[in-house]
Structures are given as C-alpha cells and as structure tokens.
Design a protein around this motif. Structure first.
Motif, PDB file in Angstrom:
ATOM      1  N   CYS A  91     -79.752  -5.799 105.026  1.00 18.23           N
ATOM      2  CA  CYS A  91     -78.212  -6.006 104.940  1.00 18.23           C
ATOM      3  C   CYS A  91     -77.784  -4.563 103.934  1.00 18.23           C
ATOM      4  O   CYS A  91     -76.662  -4.154 104.439  1.00 18.23           O
ATOM      5  N   CYS A 129     -71.684 -12.608 104.548  1.00 15.41           N
ATOM      6  CA  CYS A 129     -72.685 -12.157 105.612  1.00 15.41           C
ATOM      7  C   CYS A 129     -71.600 -12.119 106.828  1.00 15.41           C
ATOM      8  O   CYS A 129     -70.835 -13.014 107.042  1.00 15.41           O
ATOM      9  N   CYS A 188     -74.222  -9.756 111.577  1.00 11.96           N
ATOM     10  CA  CYS A 188     -74.701  -8.566 112.429  1.00 11.96           C
ATOM     11  C   CYS A 188     -75.860  -8.849 112.841  1.00 11.96           C
ATOM     12  O   CYS A 188     -76.242  -8.104 114.124  1.00 11.96           O
ATOM     13  N   CYS A 203     -80.634  -8.332 109.227  1.00 12.03           N
ATOM     14  CA  CYS A 203     -81.615  -9.361 108.853  1.00 12.03           C
ATOM     15  C   CYS A 203     -82.547  -9.885 109.595  1.00 12.03           C
ATOM     16  O   CYS A 203     -83.889 -10.046 109.467  1.00 12.03           O
TER      17      CYS A 203
HETATM   18  S1  SF4 Z   1     -76.589 -11.071 109.282  1.00 11.17           S
HETATM   19 FE1  SF4 Z   1     -77.893 -10.563 107.755  1.00 11.17          FE
HETATM   20  S2  SF4 Z   1     -77.709  -8.226 107.497  1.00 11.17           S
HETATM   21 FE2  SF4 Z   1     -76.141  -8.981 108.656  1.00 11.17          FE
HETATM   22  S3  SF4 Z   1     -74.449  -9.218 107.116  1.00 11.17           S
HETATM   23 FE3  SF4 Z   1     -75.517 -11.276 107.352  1.00 11.17          FE
HETATM   24  S4  SF4 Z   1     -77.064 -11.074 105.828  1.00 11.17           S
HETATM   25 FE4  SF4 Z   1     -76.293  -9.075 106.163  1.00 11.17          FE
END
Ligand code: SF4
Ligand code: SF4
Ligand code: SF4
Ligand code: FES
Length: 944
Positions: free
Chosen positions: A177, A210, A213, A216
């Motif tokens: 992230c 978050c 995306c 993570c």
């Molecule tokens: S999906 Fe995961 S990596 Fe992407 S913004 Fe959210 S917490 Fe961060």
C-alpha cells in the motif's frame, strides 16, 4: 502451486547495469550488482523459502525463513536483505538451515487455522507451500495457548475480505500500500503478539483511506486478504493475458479463469505500462461483462416509439443496409456516416472507418476523441510533428519536476499516478495547474510545490505567463532552441510572449493566480534538469484547447525539455484506446496514420488496396453531423460503442439531432441513452470476448486476447464486415490479425506490427517500422518529427462563455476514481458503493450565500438548461467555481454544457460553463422528461 500464479523473484530487480558472479550451492550465477541473494538464487532456479519478501516491495527481513549460509561469514543472514557480492559462496540447503526454517514455520502454523482443505487459498497459499518446502510434519506447541484464531473477518470492501485469523503479520500488504500504491492506508498496530494489520484509524477497509487498488491482496501470501470472487467460486484453472479496457494507462492483466468463467483479474507483472499494479476498475470492476442488462440479440424497430423486435443477425444487418441505402438514394451519398469508439479495438475501429469510406462512399466518420483529445492531435502535430505524447510512462522516474495541468491522475489514471507519487517521494517536485485541489496536491508524503488554482478558461494566459518569466529572466535553453527549433518562429513567439499582457502580474488579474506563484513555478520548471508536462482534458476541452496544447509544447521546447527520458509533453488519454482510434483514421479529414484524405498519393494507396474510389472531400465532424441532422441533411448514423446522448455537450441539441434522423444504429453492450433514439441495436462484445489491440497514452500497442467467445455470438469486426458486404462492399477478413496486417501495410508508423510480433515482444510503442524495428519509446530524440520544432504564437482569446449577473459561477467537470466516463460499465458493478450519484462540489462561501446545505438538492442552471443534483460542500473548489461529474445519465450534466468548442478541432468546451445554483426541491424539467422516456422505453422492453 497454482498454475496461474505469477513467478515471484522475492525482491525488486536491481537498477544497476554492472554484474557480479557468485556461487549458489556450488553453481556459478551472474546477476546485476545490488541484487539480493534471495532474488539471485530464484533467478538461477533455486527457490529459497520466504514469506515476508515479495518482488513488488522492498525486503523487510522479518520472517527469518530465507536464511542462508555464506562462506566466511558468521551466522545465518537473511537472503532477502543481503545483497550479493562478487565471489560470494552461498549455501541455501544445510541441516542447520532446515532446522531453523522448520522451527520458524512451526511457530507460524501454531497460530494459524488448520483449515487448508476448505480455505479459499488452498493451492495458492505461500504459507502452505512453505510448510511443505521446509518439511514441516508436526507442530509441537499445540493450539491451546494464546492465538488469533477467533479474530474477525472484515467483509466491508465489496471485492475483497480481510480474515485476521489467517494473518501472519508479514506486513507485505502494508508495504504494498505504501510503496506500490502510495496510499498509506494500512499500518501494523501494536507490538509483539498483539501486532495486527489495521486499515486507517482502526476502521474497516471500506471506511478507511483504501482506494481498492488490490495491491495488498496481490501481495498477501495467505488467505487473509482474498478476493471475494475466489472465496465464492474457488481457484482458477487457467489464465489469459490481456489489456484493461478502462483508461489510457493500458494495464496488462492476467484474466484468471475457471472453465469459461472469469474468477479474478490480476495485474500482469510483465505489463510494460503497469509493471504488476492495478486500480479498482481494472482489477475488480469487470462484472459488467456478464450483467443482466446486457443485450444478447440484435433488435430492430421502425420508429423509436415502437417496441424493439428481436431478430436474427442476418435480418438486422440486411435491414440496416436497406435503410441506409434508401436514405442515400433519397438524401444523397453524404447523408449518412459513422462514429467509432475509443473503447473498441484498433481492428474494430479500422473496419468502421473503412465501412464509411468504402461502403458509404464518404468521409463522414469521426471518433469520440473529437470530444476529448482532438486538440492534442492538432497541437502536437503542428509544433512537434506527431499527434501523440512524447514519452513512455517509465520516463517519469527520471523527471525532477512534473507539471500536471488539467488532469487528475489519482482518479483518471491511477496506476500512473502511483508511479508519479513514487517519483515524488524520491524528491521530484510537483506543480499542479488546476482549478480544483486534485488528489496529488496533498496526499501522504506528497505535496505539490505549487498549486496554481486558476479560474476555468485561463489555461492559455497561465502557460503564456510561465513562458514570459522563463524568457524574460533568461532561463530559456537557447542552445537547444538554436539547434533543434525553427528560429523564425522562435523570434516571433518570443516577441509575443514578452508582451505586457503575458506578464504574471497581468495574468494574475484574469486567472486569479498570484503573480509570485507563477514566477516561482516557472523558475522551478525551467531550472529542472528534467522537466515533464502531463496534461488531461482540463487542457483540451476548451475553446482554446489546441492553443494550450501548443503553448505547452512551446514551453517544453523553450526549456529544452523534449527528446530524452524524464521530460516531454504527455497527454493522459481518457479511454483505453483514444490514441488508437485516432491512429486508425477515424477522423473525417485523415486516413490511418494521420494522412490527409485530400492528398492524392495517400488516397491512391488506400484505393488500390480497397478497390474503391475515396472521396477527396473531408466529411463531417461529430458536431457537424448533429448540426446537419437538425438541418435535415444528415439522416443515418452507425454508432460503435459510444453514448453521444449522454457524453456529448448541449444535450437538448444532441437529442434534437438524434430525433431528426431516420436510421440510427447503435452497437453496444447495453441499451444506452443513445439507443433510446435508435432503430437498430447490434449487441457488442466486452473486452473479454475480443482479439485485437489497444493503444495507450504512451503509444504502446497492447494485445487484447479473447478470454471467452463472444457471448452474443459474433465478433464485432465481423458485424461491421457483414454490414459492409450487405451494402455492396466486399470486405473479407478471416480474423482480427488480418485486419492488423492491413493496418500495418497501409500505415507507415505501424509497418512492423502484427499479432505474432506483439505476442513475441509483449508490446511495442509506435512508430514501429524498419527505422525503429522494436518501436519508439521516446519521440523526437535527434530531431523533431517535423524537422525543426515550430513555436506557435498563443495569444489569449477568452471564451465567449462569460459569467454575468444571471450566471455568476463557473462550472467545470471531471471524473472520479470509481466511475468511468458515462458509467455504462462501472455503474453495473459494485463500484457504486463509492459513488452512486453525481454530486455538485460547491465552496462553503458560495453555499452559504445561497442557503445551500451539504447533501441537499441544488439546481444548476446555465443558458442551455438546468438540472438538479445533490451538493457537496468542500474547499477543494475555490469560491466562484463549482464542479461535477457526468457518470449518471439521469443527472444530465451535459444539459447545462454549451455549444462552444475548440477553434481548431471543435472539441467541446466542457470545462467552462457560466452557471447559477440555488436550493431545489424537485427534479428539473429535463430530468422529468428523461424519467418519462426511461419509463416508456422500459415498458417497450418489457413488452418485447
Ligand atoms: S487495496 Fe490495499 S493496497 Fe490498495 S489502497 Fe486499499 S489497502 Fe492500500
Ligand atoms: S494481511 Fe497478508 S500480507 Fe498483510 S500482514 Fe497479514 S498475511 Fe501479511
Ligand atoms: S489504471 Fe487504467 S488501465 Fe490500469 S487498471 Fe486502472 S483503469 Fe485499467
Ligand atoms: S523472506 Fe527474508 S526474512 Fe522473510
């Protein structure tokens, strides 16, 4: 291990160019200096066990599973954090190492649910793999002590879940992230046994920062962060690499399949535009392809008030050909035309423009790029010689200063925004020129050095003022200009730019940007070792869009910022294939490769190939088509994957034009707004059902591969081909690859491109021909494509659209992260959870003086019409400016936008409309009419 899992080399690649030779388990290996031992071993085929390391993020060294022995060194260093050194002798498998690794795994497993057989990650779990790899056979500690087995599951995100009981606290998600996405939404909270992953301030994922995306989820080695589609459907059994069909970044994805069903889209590590990263749209919002609204049968109707009648493909195509033929007989050859779609493949676009030119016999073909980036084509071609951006995305990693003008990359081009943020965190400086405080202005660890919050419509004076400072303070790169540019144009441009009216002090008066701020920004850009300009529709969608594009090219040439990595002038293209649809010759005055239809030699080449005579007269642009329709001269249109009734400005005019046509053919996935005016509906295919190519904002030709057969039974290029045949033109391709072969043969910048070549090399940036067999990442290196770079005078001509007492505010429009364009795709996904309706952003001062409250209805009126929508009170816009999006048809944002457009290309002026706002209690008249029409069309569909 799962067959579809992409290879993980453990740590990121080293950027070093020199190599070192080491010995791993007695065998020599040569790798780049700076490579970790873990990666060096994996590159050599030796898979040292690992858990906390993955090649998308920097190593962390916490799990102690990757230990090795190094000759001459004490202890057991972690191979993920130890770089190779020449001559190192490394042992990866010894009895001592095996024992340590088994002990480490034993501790992990003692606090992990033993539900492998029913776990959604079964077969795709690194913890499971590692237990096997280290030979763990039993766990001595039992499961009676303290553990996390009852920790809860956060299912708040619509696409993935977080099952804390399975977390091994390796922090791969947190680092992904931070480092990959740049959102910094996750932390490891607490210490020791109590440490746990936390989203935001101990919120659930949905309420945190978050942005979904998926980085993570991708990084997680266990089932802790897991796609809900995998939880529901199980692990995939095969995969196909293809290209995202949303924005102009053009991310490569692995479509992971279970039988003929997509169960997951994972970003492809070898994708040269995205390097394994993604955003919420490409990663998760693909469910629209199987949405129940999708139309699977061709349909026809005589009148738009009649019910649709499902017919066979043959009948639909014959009917269309007959109606078009009758119209041409009655109203003339030029009374029909077509619009190509930037969402379709190059091959699909190419056959539509060929249908218009060869079967309809005119040049009445235009593309939706008309309403977004047509000024880019005009402006960059005039000044530099090529209608396209100058750089690959990766070039930004060499930029020291970036100017972002009229673009909102974190919302519109999220994967590239993450790359920009990475460079900014390394110390590059940022200047934002935008009426609104976009995400890049201030985000974790990123802050713009200057935000020039100009009034909408004043781009040109700002770019002139930046140039004024640079020239008047002697900051121009005279050597570069003397060697590379047309000196006559340089002299006249300098004289223009030095006029008082272009001084920061004068420009401050019209733009609302402080003069000192302009001076400071100009100095930073001019003094940068490498300065790069990135821009979007906030530049082009103005009455002076083309002037502004040329203004940016002037500025870049004056400072020597074109022709190497880290610099350039780069349009951030909105849709997936805007670049391609323009390249394919879907402009009324140009054939493929931007060659004028008025040029006899060019025409002859196509005529010989196609066996027809091509009209030398340019055809209608989209706005001309609508004007001609209202004047009774344009009667039939074939619209490929484009919803003009929602996306084009001045909706009342567009609707009047569509209502006056005799045969409208819509080819699309859904009955969109334009289909309400249509007589023929030809069901289209989603990107998952296509073979072809898209071209992204960096001129990269990416392959789109069929993941499943067309769900409505026919390839889209074949629909067009059969229509051409029914209209009497023998179009005879056997597959999409043959269409690309013809494009390559007829387009000098594509000469070396073929599906086979793309499959071999991955992707390539045009020009790709004998002079550049592997493509051209950076343009204009030795000299400009046009020879000498041309400075064009960019006098400021204010738009006719002015505020007045009746309409005292300026409306500007844009998009947000979770929705896309007219929303036809994203509105049919769970992305609505983030943005279900279009909102009007209003500054608190403007809201207070009008009695407008946050979340309440407001009317938004211009001289063109009025709509009602909900207010969002925010300081992201400055006083005097309001902002909205156009993702929902029932909002009708384009009811208020005007008929004004770019002087050179007719690109509509979406970004400047004089408006008034007031509290409201009900829908506008247009919205009532819209609702009534939706109800009527709904009834028609039901009776069908
Ligand atoms: S999906 Fe995961 S990596 Fe992407 S913004 Fe959210 S917490 Fe961060
Ligand atoms: S959620 Fe996954 S990646 Fe994050 S710390 Fe836990 S196991 Fe590691
Ligand atoms: S950044 Fe653009 S191309 Fe990449 S996944 Fe998102 S929408 Fe698709
Ligand atoms: S993989 Fe090296 S310490 Fe975890």
């Amino acid at each position: 291990m799962l067959k579809t899992r992409q290879r993980d080399l453990g740590t990121p690649a080293s950027a070093a160019t020199e190599t070192v030779t080491i010995e791993i388990d007695g065998l020599p290996a040569t790798v780049q200096a700076g490579t970790s031992i873990l990666r060096a071993a994996r590159e050599s085929g030796v898979d040292i066990p690992k858990l906390c390391a993955t090649d998308s993020v920097k190593p962390f060294g916490s799990c102690r599973l990757c230990l090795v022995e190094i000759e001459g060194r004490k202890g057991y260093p972690a191979s993920c954090t130890t770089p190779v050194e020449a001559g190192m002798q490394i042992r990866t498998q010894t009895e001592a190492l095996s024992k340590i690794r088994r002990n480490v795994m034993e501790l992990y497993i003692s606090d992990h649910p033993l539900d492998c057989l029913t776990c959604s990650a079964n077969g795709d779990c690194e913890l499971q793999d590692m237990a096997g790899a280290v030979g763990l056979r039993n766990v001595r500690y039992g499961f009676d002590g303290d553990n996390h087995l009852d920790a809860g599951v956060d299912t708040s995100n619509p696409y993935f879940q977080f099952d804390a009981s399975k977390c091994i606290v390796c922090s791969r998600c947190v680092r992904a992230c931070d480092e990959v996405q740049g959102t910094f939404a996750l932390t490891i909270e607490g210490r020791g046994f109590k440490s746990k992953v936390s989203a935001g301030m101990n919120e659930d994922f949905l309420d945190s920062e978050c942005v979904s995306c998926g980085a993570c989820v991708q990084a997680c080695p266990t089932a802790t962060l897991m796609e809900k589609s995998i939880v529901d459907h199980g692990q995939p059994d095969h995969a196909v690499v293809t290209t995202c069909a949303y924005c102009g970044v053009g991310c490569s994805f692995q479509a992971e399949m279970k039988g003929d069903q997509v169960v997951r889209m994972t970003p492809w590590k070898d994708g040269q535009a995205n390097h394994g990263h993604s955003c919420v749209k490409g990663r998760f919002a693909w469910g629209y392809a199987s949405h129940r609204d999708r139309v699977m049968d061709p349909m026809i109707r005589e009148n738009t008030s009649d019910p649709w009648r499902k017919v066979s493909w043959q009948e639909a195509i014959d009917y269309t050909a007959r109606r078009f033929g009758e119209i041409q007989e009655k109203h003339g050859r030029k009374s029909i035309g077509g619009i190509t779609s930037s969402r379709c493949t190059n091959e699909e676009v190419f056959v539509v423009q060929k249908l218009v030119r060869a079967a309809m016999g005119n040049n009445n073909v235009d593309t939706c790029a008309r309403v977004c980036h047509s000024p880019t084509g005009y402006g960059l071609k005039t000044t530099l010689g090529t209608s396209a951006g100058t750089q690959p995305f990766d070039s930004v990693m060499d930029a020291d200063v970036m100017i972002v003008i009229g673009a909102n990359p974190t919302a519109g081009h999220p994967v590239f925004a993450s790359q920009m943020k990475r460079r900014l965190r390394q110390g590059a400086q940022l200047i934002v020129v935008d009426p609104r405080e976009i995400g890049l202005v201030r985000s974790p660890h990123v802050e713009a050095a200057h935000h020039l919050a100009l009034l909408p419509g004043t781009n040109v004076p700002i770019i002139n003022a930046l140039a004024h400072v640079i020239v008047s303070e002697g900051l121009a790169d005279e050597d570069y200009v003397s060697e590379r540019c047309d000196l006559e144009s340089w002299d006249s441009w300098k004289a223009m730019i030095l006029k008082d009216e272009n001084s920061p002090e004068e420009v401050a008066r019209v733009s609302g940007v402080d003069a000192e701020e302009i001076r400071a920004a100009a100095r930073i850009y001019a003094k940068a070792r490498n300065g790069a300009i990135y821009y979007g529709l906030g530049v082009t969608e103005h009455s002076q869009g083309s002037t502004m594009v040329m203004g940016m090219a002037n500025l870049a040439m004056a400072t020597g910022n074109i022709g190497r990595s880290g610099v350039g002038v780069n349009p951030l293209r909105g849709q997936n294939n805007v670049q391609g649809s323009c390249d394919m010759g879907s402009f009324p005055h140009e054939l493929a490769g931007y060659r004028p239809v008025s040029d006899e030699d060019v025409r002859t080449q196509f005529e010989q190939h196609w066996g027809v005579t091509i009209d030398p007269e340019p055809g209608f642009r989209i706005p001309n088509m609508f004007d001609a329709a209202c004047a009774g001269k344009f009667k039939g249109i074939y619209i490929q994957g484009e919803d003009v009734a929602q996306s084009d400005p001045d909706t009342n005019h567009v609707e009047a034009a569509l209502s006056s046509m005799e045969c409208i053919v819509v080819q699309d996935l859904f009955l969109n707004e334009t289909a309400k005016f249509a007589h023929v509906f030809l069901p289209g295919t989603s990107f998952l059902e296509k073979n072809g190519t898209f071209i992204n904002a960096e001129r990269r030709i990416n392959r789109v591969r069929k993941v499943m057969e067309p769900q409505q039974g026919k390839d889209e290029w074949l629909i067009t081909q059969e229509l051409a045949q029914a209209m009497g033109y023998p179009m005879n391709y056997n597959n999409a690859a043959e269409i690309m072969d013809e494009i390559a043969e007829l387009t000098p910048t594509f000469n070396n491109v073929s599906f086979q070549f793309l499959d071999e090399v991955g992707s390539v940036q045009w020009p790709c021909n004998d002079s550049a067999p592997m493509g051209t990442p950076i343009m204009h290196i030795e000299q400009f494509v046009r020879g000498k770079g041309l400075f064009v005078e960019t006098d400021y001509v204010p738009t006719e659209e002015r505020t007045n007492r009746k309409f005292p505010l300026l409306l500007t429009t844009g998009r947000i992260l979770s929705q896309y364009n007219v929303g036809a795709q994203t509105r049919r996904t769970a992305n609505n959870v983030w943005y279900g309706e279009d909102l009007l952003e209003v500054h608190p001062h403007d809201a207070e003086t009008r009695g407008i409250r946050d979340g309440e209805l407001v009317s938004l009126a211009s001289r063109k019409g009025d709509i009602t929508l909900r207010a969002k009170i925010t300081t992201r816009v400055k006083p005097g400016v309001v902002y909205t999006t156009f993702h929902n048809p029932e909002t009708g944002a384009n009811v208020v936008t005007t008929e004004y457009g770019d002087w050179a290309t007719d690109c509509p002026e979406y970004k400047v409309t004089a408006v008034q706002i007031a509290p409201a209690s009900h829908r506008s008249q247009w919205q009532e009419k819209f609702a009534a029409r939706a109800e009527q069309q709904g009834k028609i569909s039901e009776t069908n």
